[in-house]
Enzyme design. Sequence first.
Site, PDB file in Angstrom:
ATOM      1  N   SER A  86      -5.760  11.505  17.414  1.00 37.78           N
ATOM      2  CA  SER A  86      -5.956  12.362  16.206  1.00 37.78           C
ATOM      3  C   SER A  86      -4.592  13.284  16.021  1.00 37.78           C
ATOM      4  CB  SER A  86      -7.082  13.398  16.115  1.00 37.78           C
ATOM      5  OG  SER A  86      -7.435  13.574  14.655  1.00 37.78           O
ATOM      6  N   ASP A 174      -6.178  31.306  12.356  1.00 42.57           N
ATOM      7  CA  ASP A 174      -5.426  31.622  11.254  1.00 42.57           C
ATOM      8  C   ASP A 174      -4.322  30.821  11.238  1.00 42.57           C
ATOM      9  OD1 ASP A 174      -7.093  33.922  10.968  1.00 42.57           O
ATOM     10  OD2 ASP A 174      -5.861  35.206  11.905  1.00 42.57           O
ATOM     11  N   HIS A 234     -14.266   8.196  14.979  1.00 44.18           N
ATOM     12  CA  HIS A 234     -13.122   8.987  15.228  1.00 44.18           C
ATOM     13  C   HIS A 234     -12.924   9.198  16.525  1.00 44.18           C
ATOM     14  CE1 HIS A 234      -9.344  10.815  14.286  1.00 44.18           C
ATOM     15  NE2 HIS A 234      -9.729  11.964  14.481  1.00 44.18           N
TER      16      HIS A 234
END
Length: 261
Positions: A86, A174, A234
């Site tokens: 990924s 963040d 996946h």
Amino acid sequence: MLNYTTHGTPQPDHPPLIIAHGLYGSGRNWGVIAKRLSDTRHVITPDMRNHGTSPRADTQSYPDMARDLADLIAEIGGPVDLCGHSMGGKAAMALALIHPDLIRRLVIADIAPVTYPHTQQGMIDAMRTVDLAALTRRSDAESQLSAAGIEPALQSFFTQSLDIPNKAWRLNLDALETEMDKIIGWPEDLHGPFDGPAFFLSGGASDYVRPEHRAKIKSLFPKARFAKIPGAAHWLHAEKPREFEAAVRTFLDVQTHTTSF
């Protein structure tokens, strides 16, 4: 420098194997497969930037992650075999295109060098609902993630990145939120090609690597081979670990013929 775990010892007949994990993961997610593959090779499982115990940064671009991996290879010695899943797969592809001399063989797990239309922002939103101050065990977080709509398999996956004693995520949420467009995207200025052996292994039930992606993959990785693991989605390495291990081992050791799309 990325933090990493090693499995096995250097072997004269095989280069080191680095496994780059995906978004919200860590090197520890690959511990079982890495240990199995370490019977014949030295396996290194790093935490990618802003994940696990690796350094925090403001950016999560693929050229930046490729540089992190290049620095790791300089530390352990190369060239190496490189496997990425990924997000880690895109970082691995970027490194192979920027520094092809560092890579012997490339394994890309269920990802293509394309920009995807989906976002992973919902996962960050769910993790932020967890009351970290009140946690005493991982099951507490899993219950809260369940209430936020996260499926059981991902609940367990996410909580592996919890630091229970310090009441914190081992993820820079963040930065990952700010850089989400880069994470789901692909830097189109990377042209390559990487002329070494490349193996694109995908889940048979996954739609991340589509037939229409093949032309783009072959333009960047002319020697790409393709295979699918039936019944896997996946998270193919977690859903079908034995089959994943066997396919990777065969490619790295023998590079026999694989089933094409």
